[in-house]
Enzyme design. Structure first.
Site, PDB file in Angstrom:
ATOM      1  N   ASP A  13       6.694   4.994 -10.737  1.00 14.76           N
ATOM      2  CA  ASP A  13       5.241   4.608 -10.414  1.00 14.76           C
ATOM      3  C   ASP A  13       4.414   4.963 -11.579  1.00 14.76           C
ATOM      4  O   ASP A  13       4.054   5.913 -12.069  1.00 14.76           O
ATOM      5  CB  ASP A  13       4.708   5.631  -9.011  1.00 14.76           C
ATOM      6  CG  ASP A  13       3.450   5.402  -8.699  1.00 14.76           C
ATOM      7  OD1 ASP A  13       2.724   4.299  -9.218  1.00 14.76           O
ATOM      8  OD2 ASP A  13       2.619   6.018  -7.881  1.00 14.76           O
ATOM      9  N   LYS A  73      -3.219   0.158 -17.271  1.00 19.18           N
ATOM     10  CA  LYS A  73      -2.567  -0.759 -16.364  1.00 19.18           C
ATOM     11  C   LYS A  73      -3.546  -1.811 -15.912  1.00 19.18           C
ATOM     12  O   LYS A  73      -3.323  -3.090 -15.655  1.00 19.18           O
ATOM     13  CB  LYS A  73      -2.413   0.262 -15.046  1.00 19.18           C
ATOM     14  CG  LYS A  73      -1.580  -0.540 -14.044  1.00 19.18           C
ATOM     15  CD  LYS A  73      -1.460   0.218 -12.867  1.00 19.18           C
ATOM     16  CE  LYS A  73      -0.597  -0.259 -11.960  1.00 19.18           C
ATOM     17  NZ  LYS A  73      -0.089   0.651 -10.835  1.00 19.18           N
ATOM     18  N   GLU A 172       4.156  -2.027  -4.995  1.00 15.28           N
ATOM     19  CA  GLU A 172       3.888  -0.628  -4.397  1.00 15.28           C
ATOM     20  C   GLU A 172       4.029  -0.589  -2.936  1.00 15.28           C
ATOM     21  O   GLU A 172       4.617   0.644  -2.320  1.00 15.28           O
ATOM     22  CB  GLU A 172       2.289  -0.097  -5.158  1.00 15.28           C
ATOM     23  CG  GLU A 172       2.648   0.215  -6.687  1.00 15.28           C
ATOM     24  CD  GLU A 172       1.270   0.073  -7.249  1.00 15.28           C
ATOM     25  OE1 GLU A 172       0.300   0.027  -6.674  1.00 15.28           O
ATOM     26  OE2 GLU A 172       1.509  -0.039  -8.635  1.00 15.28           O
ATOM     27  N   ASP A 194      -3.809   1.923   0.524  1.00 11.38           N
ATOM     28  CA  ASP A 194      -3.666   2.536  -0.669  1.00 11.38           C
ATOM     29  C   ASP A 194      -5.137   3.115  -1.108  1.00 11.38           C
ATOM     30  O   ASP A 194      -5.919   1.953  -1.646  1.00 11.38           O
ATOM     31  CB  ASP A 194      -2.829   1.746  -1.484  1.00 11.38           C
ATOM     32  CG  ASP A 194      -2.659   2.567  -2.885  1.00 11.38           C
ATOM     33  OD1 ASP A 194      -3.451   3.664  -3.012  1.00 11.38           O
ATOM     34  OD2 ASP A 194      -1.486   2.087  -3.517  1.00 11.38           O
TER      35      ASP A 194
END
Ligand code: AMP
Length: 612
Positions: A13, A73, A172, A194
């Protein structure tokens, strides 16, 4: 795919703030590293031509902001024009590079986001190799569902630079659903919510025949738990200013301390109904107040409602009504907030899955995908029956089974328990798995507390404990005190981490130890019963003093002494005999006590009659 059986494929992850790895261990998916050590902060400090990663790098952020790169990211596969909204948040230099991609400039050196992500992946890989003692060359890496091709390609490249062959890039939300075993569903629509520290997204997935399809995804890349921390800071600093005057300003070190303090308070309020806040302002001044969960919820509501709005939009975009959502999965640290679970449950009309740690669920799901690719998954149990019995700890350390092994899933069972002490206002519920009779020989799956019971005499509360295993093998345990209506519950995934072999061993042991276990369980029951009898005798002796003549008193004393002496041993038959003898010796006492009660009642009635 050519993967040797014993070759390790990492599930990674690669997060905006933290990264972590998991693998498909012999017993199922497992995160690599213990506790907080498993998380590698996605931060890189570049100084004197060398790179440090993780916690050590994070510590450099204040001293060397231009050389400490985080949130890389957000830069993956993006050009400068795409990043207009981001750049204001980043203290380091981001410049235009070749092919409409950006570079980070540190000390005159240009680094691509792929290279920077590779440094993080390299650290994750290194730690995994250290922990597992084997070289690792393959990985599955997760990305947000909204990542486009360029962003996915950049992630794949980062893996390659780190010396990893990236077998799969997995969404994800899909990984989170895999961690819960939802790939085994015939045909289901799943919402994955999330809510992390700095980003929020919700995805609607459809799974059929083991294949996932993303129907829609919505979110806000600048909405997260940090906003809730800031709301708390604003409340506190606002009140400090109101109380101690406008002029009070906060130096950066104090602001940083306040931020940590606010986060800790927020986390505390997820577990407790209120949190005390005390800040020493120097010069004999102190700010003190208690923040209740309700007050925090009012403060957090605008942000939480934004996420709920996004859930509605995601359902609209997917063409699904709330009634059409079959499962809801929670990801990200901010989903530990009880109000978030409640509101998400309300908007989708389903109780969300929270059993797996929301910070680890994506990495665990990546490991499931790795296990499928590595061909390891076939020796996992199919949870159409529950492999081991499930129950709770009862008085004295015995295992009270509610669901027996080999029950077909889904299944449900409930039993009523009570308290053992007068005035008990809370009860600990310890959930166990195993075939043996004693708690010490079973596997502990989790504990929770049923609190806030009104004080009642021992034995009066009716605590109904219900065990339910749903179609995905998730165990839901709920306890309700039926007189007061107080409830508490917990979710557990018994499917993770037990291999067929382990189950066999646990079942075998229960046979091997059956006789000693039964004896031990019986001793526990007898000790509990004897304790009740001895307490009743003491009480009766106090209530009706002088009820026994000398011979009766001696007989009772002897019987009680013998019973007490035998309780420490392991002979249930002898205890049973001594208990019966004590009961018999106490019979005249019991009669005297009943007479006393009767005469009081009769007197009472006579008084009433006189009054009429
Ligand atoms: P993540 O990005 O998924 O690691 O989530 C981190 C965010 O979750 C941070 O804002 C944390 O403050 C928040 N968080 C972690 N644990 C809790 C908790 N028990 N209650 C509320 N927020 C939490």
């Amino acid at each position: 795919m050519n993967t040797r059986e014993n070759e390790i494929i990492l599930g990674i992850d690669l997060g905006t703030t933290n990264s972590l790895a998991a693998w498909y261990a012999p017993g199922g998916p497992e995160v690599i590293g213990a506790g907080d050590d498993a998380l590698v902060p996605s931060v890189i400090a570049l100084e004197h031509g060398a790179a440090t990663v993780g916690t050590a790098a994070k510590a450099r952020a204040v001293l060397n902001p231009l050389g400490t790169v985080y949130s890389v990211k957000r830069l993956m596969g993006r050009g400068l024009a795409d990043l207009a909204d981001e750049l204001g948040f980043l203290p380091y230099h981001v410049v235009q590079g070749a092919h409409d991609t950006v570079r980070v400039e540190v000390d005159g050196r240009l680094l691509s986001p792929q290279e920077l992500s590779a440094i993080i992946l390299g650290e994750v890989r290194h730690r995994a190799e250290q922990a597992l003692g084997r070289p690792i060359a393959k990985a599955v890496i997760t990305v947000p569902a909204y990542f486009d091709d360029a962003q996915r390609q950049a992630t794949r490249d980062a893996g390659r630079i780190a010396g990893l062959e990236v077998l799969r890039i997995v969404n994800e939300p899909t990984a989170a659903a895999l961690a819960y075993g939802l790939d085994r569903r015939e045909n289901a629509t799943i919402a994955v919510y999330d809510f992390g520290g700095g980003t929020f997204d919700v995805s609607i997935l459809h799974v059929e025949g083991g294949v996932f399809q993303v129907l829609s995804t919505h979110g806000d890349t600048h909405l997260g738990g940090d906003d809730l921390d800031r709301a708390l800071i604003d409340l506190i600093t606002g009140e400090i200013r109101d109380r101690f005057g406008e002029a009070l300003s906060f130096p950066p070190a104090t602001r940083q301390a306040l931020r940590q303090f606010a986060e800790a308070t927020k986390i505390r309020l997820s577990a407790e109904p209120s949190a005390a806040v005390e800040i020493d302002l120097g010069e004999g001044r102190a700010y003190r107040r208690t923040i209740t969960r309700g007050q925090f919820e009012t403060l957090a509501a605008p942000w939480v409602e934004r996420t709920i709005g996004a859930c509605r939009e995601a359902m609209d975009a997917a063409g699904v009504a709330p009634g059409g959502i079959d499962e809801v999965v929670m990801v990200g640290g901010s989903t530990r907030i009880p109000m978030v679970v409640r509101r998400v449950g309300e908007v989708f009309g389903r109780e969300p899955y929270t059993a797996i740690d929301p910070d680890r669920v994506v990495a665990l799901g990546a490991a499931v995908q790795a296990g499928i690719l590595g061909g390891h998954r076939r020796d996992m149990l199919l949870l159409d029956v529950t492999p081991l019995s499930l129950g709770i700890e009862t008085l004295g350390g015995a295992m009270g089974k509610l669901i027996l092994r080999n029950s077909t899933v889904p299944c449900k069972a409930s039993e009523v328990f009570t308290t053992s002490a007068d005035g008990q206002t809370s009860v600990d519920i310890h959930v166990l798995q195993g075939e043996r009779e004693l708690v010490a020989d079973c596997r502990s799956l989790g504990r929770f507390k049923l609190a806030g019971l009104p004080p009642m005499p021992a034995g009066a509360p009716r605590i109904r404990v219900t065990f339910m295993i749903d179609a995905n093998g998730i165990l839901h345990v709920r306890a309700v005190e039926e007189r007061s209506g107080r409830t508490a519950s917990i979710q557990i995934t018994p499917s993770h981490g037990l291999t067929g072999e382990e189950v066999q061993r646990m079942v075998r042991e229960s046979w091997t130890h059956a006789r000693e276990d039964m004896t031990a369980h019986r001793m526990i029951d007898l000790r509990n019963e004897a304790g009740r009898i001895l307490a009743a005798i003491d009480k009766a002796l106090a209530n009706v003093p002088g009820a026994l003549d000398d011979a009766q008193q001696r007989r009772l004393d002897d019987a009680v002494a013998r019973l007490k002496a035998l309780l420490g041993g392991g002979d249930p038959d002898a205890v049973y005999e001594a208990m019966t003898a004590a009961n018999e010796a106490a019979a005249p006492l019991t009669e005297a006590q009943m007479d006393a009660v009767l005469s009081r009642t009769v007197k009472g009635r006579k008084l009433d009659e006189v009054g009429e």
